[in-house]
Design a protein around this motif. Structure first.
Motif, short mmCIF file in Angstrom:
data_model
loop_
_atom_site.label_atom_id
_atom_site.label_comp_id
_atom_site.label_asym_id
_atom_site.label_seq_id
_atom_site.Cartn_x
_atom_site.Cartn_y
_atom_site.Cartn_z
N THR A 83 0.83 -1.22 0.00
CA THR A 83 0.00 0.00 0.00
C THR A 83 0.86 1.26 0.00
N ASN A 84 1.93 1.22 0.79
CA ASN A 84 2.77 2.43 0.88
C ASN A 84 3.76 2.54 -0.27
N ALA A 85 3.86 1.49 -1.12
CA ALA A 85 4.80 1.54 -2.24
C ALA A 85 4.33 2.58 -3.26
N HIS A 86 5.29 3.21 -3.92
CA HIS A 86 4.97 4.16 -4.99
C HIS A 86 4.74 3.38 -6.29
N PRO A 87 4.15 3.92 -7.31
CA PRO A 87 3.59 5.26 -7.43
C PRO A 87 2.32 5.44 -6.58
N HIS A 88 2.11 6.70 -6.13
CA HIS A 88 0.87 7.07 -5.47
C HIS A 88 0.05 7.89 -6.44
N GLY A 89 -1.25 7.90 -6.23
CA GLY A 89 -2.01 8.73 -7.15
C GLY A 89 -3.50 8.55 -7.05
N THR A 90 -4.17 9.15 -8.01
CA THR A 90 -5.62 9.11 -8.14
C THR A 90 -5.89 8.72 -9.60
N SER A 91 -7.12 8.81 -10.02
CA SER A 91 -7.40 8.49 -11.43
C SER A 91 -6.84 9.57 -12.35
N ARG A 92 -6.47 10.73 -11.78
CA ARG A 92 -6.00 11.85 -12.62
C ARG A 92 -4.48 11.98 -12.70
N VAL A 93 -3.79 11.55 -11.66
CA VAL A 93 -2.33 11.77 -11.62
C VAL A 93 -1.66 10.63 -10.84
N ALA A 94 -0.43 10.29 -11.24
CA ALA A 94 0.38 9.35 -10.44
C ALA A 94 1.76 9.96 -10.28
N ILE A 95 2.34 9.77 -9.09
CA ILE A 95 3.65 10.38 -8.82
C ILE A 95 4.59 9.36 -8.17
N VAL A 96 5.89 9.55 -8.39
CA VAL A 96 6.90 8.86 -7.58
C VAL A 96 7.77 9.93 -6.93
N HIS A 97 8.24 9.65 -5.75
CA HIS A 97 8.90 10.69 -4.95
C HIS A 97 10.09 10.11 -4.20
N ASN A 98 11.19 10.82 -4.22
CA ASN A 98 12.36 10.50 -3.41
C ASN A 98 12.59 11.69 -2.48
N GLY A 99 12.65 11.46 -1.17
CA GLY A 99 12.89 12.56 -0.23
C GLY A 99 11.86 12.54 0.89
N GLY A 154 10.65 20.68 2.27
CA GLY A 154 11.43 19.47 2.48
C GLY A 154 12.27 19.16 1.27
N ALA A 155 12.59 17.89 1.13
CA ALA A 155 13.48 17.48 0.03
C ALA A 155 12.70 16.56 -0.90
N TYR A 156 12.88 16.77 -2.19
CA TYR A 156 12.19 15.87 -3.11
C TYR A 156 12.84 15.85 -4.48
N ALA A 157 12.76 14.66 -5.09
CA ALA A 157 12.83 14.53 -6.54
C ALA A 157 11.53 13.83 -6.87
N VAL A 158 10.80 14.32 -7.89
CA VAL A 158 9.52 13.69 -8.23
C VAL A 158 9.41 13.51 -9.73
N ALA A 159 8.60 12.53 -10.12
CA ALA A 159 8.19 12.38 -11.52
C ALA A 159 6.69 12.10 -11.51
N MET A 160 5.98 12.68 -12.50
CA MET A 160 4.52 12.56 -12.50
C MET A 160 4.02 12.23 -13.91
N ILE A 161 2.89 11.49 -13.98
CA ILE A 161 2.16 11.33 -15.24
C ILE A 161 0.71 11.74 -14.99
N PHE A 162 0.00 12.07 -16.08
CA PHE A 162 -1.34 12.63 -15.96
C PHE A 162 -2.30 11.91 -16.89
N ALA A 163 -3.46 11.52 -16.36
CA ALA A 163 -4.48 10.85 -17.19
C ALA A 163 -4.87 11.77 -18.34
N GLY A 164 -5.03 11.18 -19.52
CA GLY A 164 -5.43 11.97 -20.68
C GLY A 164 -4.27 12.68 -21.34
N HIS A 165 -3.07 12.51 -20.84
CA HIS A 165 -1.90 13.21 -21.40
C HIS A 165 -0.78 12.21 -21.67
N ASP A 166 -1.09 11.21 -22.54
CA ASP A 166 -0.05 10.25 -22.92
C ASP A 166 1.14 11.03 -23.47
#
Ligand code: F6R
Length: 607
Positions: A83-99, A154-166
């Motif tokens: 459950t706590n493993a990434h990616p996290h998200g909703t139907s609209r966006v998914a993200i991965v995060h370091n930090g 805080g500290a982060y590196a992130v990458a995101m994808i978005f539904a409807g935006h292949d």
């Protein structure tokens, strides 16, 4: 710590990302996951534990799509489960995060009040829900991502994808590294160049605060305040071939065998062999005028710094302060004007060392960093960088980077000694000659495997092990004890040999082996007396010495490993090799995960 790999292009994203995550395994992780976009919809697969578990999940439920993000997670907030493993998200966006998102609790309460329902215990999910909230309010992906990033502390590196935006990836860097890889009709995001190694050698590094909008056509960079920025594409020297095991059982074994090579490569950068003189790069300060040095680092790099302190004090006659970075940053010591900060780090990303570096520079000190990763954050923030030419170090436990750090510190010591008039030209030539001899002596040190394996059988039976050394052999003992703890999970403590009678001697009985590093030289007899004290109380003595000390040590020790004799100055570089080998052999006997020991991460990017 956590690793990020993302791709957008023409090929199936999942296998590319999965292999990228494999190359990030060395950073340490306890769960993994991938999300892709297929026909505008986000799908994800995640698994606790090793990547093979994620591989099984993907085998049962494959993920299609040519745009995706992947992550290896090293748990900070929330247990390491699926459950706590990434990616996290909703139907609209998914993200991965370091930090670590420091204001996540405040943001979480606000988002919950707005109707967001959190599924995990992580700080990272806050990023996904915040972006989602902005998307729901009608923001476009880039606007929503940037608005969310503006609110993160805080500290982060992130990458995101978005539904409807292949075909769209958005990345950001703030205190944790992220790189953009340029392929042929495809683009990548990765935590480091190793993740991208076989995919491309053309890489641009985000600067701190940068955001990047990536499509298969290219990347647009923006600064933290949203201004367009240019980031140079560099050709990385880390090629795929450099990251294989080359027939060794573990990366650690391979890297141990690279000691002679990396010492030689590092020396070539710092020595003019024809003139037998140190040849340092240009520096923005005059070495002769440095009144004092402050060394700081973490873990093994700190022990390299301890040996550096002995050298700088004894040979260059330079006063030195030293502290672990996690303490130095909060100690706020008074510093002599003109002092030189010396930071040591393999990764160049260790959060505590970076914070110590910033604190010293904030106080007006120049900082010289001894680094292995040349495009790291510390490299960018230092006044001068001395590179260790160790190549990629994949095993979590540091080995070859350590001897490369010592090589740099030894050369710096000789240069400072000369600049300060502590040695003359003849003295410099003599020390440089012994440095040039080091690669051959390191190669000889690696030949003692059989003796070390016999010693390992005793250590592997123990629950506690005491490591002893005096002078520059004390940090060698500390490095040996750290390595044993890290990869064999046996409790080990290192003591300055003379300190033993002030407490730890009460621990000694036949069940607690005493591993002592006792090279010949000024402290030989004193150390042997301490060893006698341990033996007199029933201790089993296992010793590392050199050809000159061997006969005397054999009278006392149950097992002796004999290293080639080198100058007293460079003895710690040779003596540390068998202590690392001992830890490796014990780990083999214990059957532990040598390259990725439990709970550890290669690059510690959180405090
Ligand atoms: C020990 C080890 C760690 C690192 C420490 C600093 O084998 O690998 O103790 O030395 O985490 O890491 P760097 O050198 O990347 O700053």
């Amino acid at each position: 710590m956590c690793g990020i790999c993302a791709v957008t292009g023409r090929r199936d994203a999942t296998p590319i990302i999965f292999e990228g995550l494999r190359r990030l395994e060395y950073r340490g992780y306890d769960s993994a996951g991938i999300a892709t976009l297929c026909n505008g919809q986000i799908s994800r697969r995640r698994a606790a534990g090793k990547l093979s578990n994620l591989g099984e999940v993907l085998g049962q439920e494959p993920l299609a799509g040519t745009t995706g993000i992947g992550h290896t997670r090293w748990a900070t907030h929330g247990v390491p489960n699926t459950t706590n493993a990434h990616p996290h998200g909703t139907s609209r966006v998914a993200i991965v995060h370091n930090g670590i998102i420091e204001n996540f609790e405040r943001l979480r309460s606000e988002l919950e009040a707005a109707g967001q329902v959190f599924e995990t215990e992580t700080d990272s999910e806050t990023i996904a829900r915040l972006v989602d909230q902005y998307l729901q309010e009608g923001y476009l992906p880039q606007e929503a991502a940037f608005a969310a990033l503006d609110r993160l502390e805080g500290a982060y590196a992130v990458a995101m994808i978005f539904a409807g935006h292949d075909g769209l990836l958005i990345g950001a860097r703030h205190g944790a590294p992220l790189a953009v890889g340029y392929g042929d009709g495809e683009m990548f995001l990765g935590s480091d160049s190793l993740a991208l190694a076989p995919l491309t050698r053309r890489i641009a590094y985000l600067e701190d605060g940068d955001r990047v909008v990536v499509t298969s056509e290219g990347a647009m960079f923006f600064t933290e305040d949203g201004q367009p920025a240019q980031r140079a594409i560099q050709t990385t020297a880390f090629i795929a071939g450099a990251v294989g095991k080359d027939g060794y059982r573990h990366y650690m074994e391979k890297e141990l065998h690279e000691h002679p090579l990396v010492i030689g490569q590092t020396l070539r950068r710092m020595i003019d062999p024809a003139r037998r003189r140190i040849a340092l790069p240009d520096m923005p300060f005059n070495l002769a005028e440095v009144p004092r040095a402050v060394i700081s680092a973490c873990g093994s790099a700190f022990y390299a710094g301890m040996i550096g302190r002995y050298w700088l004090e004894n040979i260059a006659r330079l006063p030195v302060d030293i502290d672990v970075a996690s303490e130095l940053r909060y100690r706020d010591p008074p510093l002599a004007p003109g002092s030189l900060g010396i930071m040591i780090s393999q990764s160049g990303e260790t959060a505590d060392t970076l914070a110590a570096l910033r604190s010293l520079r904030g106080k007006g000190l120049s900082v010289l960093s001894v680094l292995n990763v040349e495009h790291s954050t510390m490299a960018r923030e230092s006044d001068v960088v001395f590179g260790t030419v160790a190549g990629p170090e994949i095993s979590v436990a540091s080995t070859k980077a350590f001897t490369a750090q010592l090589t740099v510190l030894a050369c710096l010591t000789v240069a400072l000694a000369r600049a300060r008039g502590a040695i003359d030209i003849a003295g410099e030539e003599e020390l440089v000659s012994s440095l040039l001899d080091l690669p051959s002596r390191a190669a000889e040190a690696l030949q003692q495997g059989d003796d070390i394996r016999r010693m390992a059988e005793i250590v592997a039976e123990a629950q506690d092990v005491l490591y002893l050394g005096r002078g520059s052999a004390f940090p060698v003992a500390q490095e040996g004890a750290l390595k044993l703890k890290e990869i064999s999970y046996i409790h080990a403590e290192a003591y300055a040999a003379g300190e033993m009678k002030h407490g730890p001697i009460s621990l000694i009985d036949r069940s607690v082996p005493v591993v002592v590093t006792v090279p010949s030289g000024a402290l030989f007899e004193k150390t042997l007396s301490n060893v006698q004290e341990a033996k007199a109380r029933g201790g089993r003595i296992l010793a590392f010495t050199d050809t000159e000390g061997a006969a005397r040590v054999r009278e006392i020790a149950e097992h002796v490993v004999v290293m080639p004799r080198v100058s007293e100055f460079l003895a710690p570089v040779v003596q540390v090799i068998p202590t690392q080998m001992l830890a490796y052999e014990v780990a083999l006997l214990k059957g532990t995960d040598v390259d990725q020991p439990r709970n550890l991460a290669k690059s510690v990017t959180v405090e």
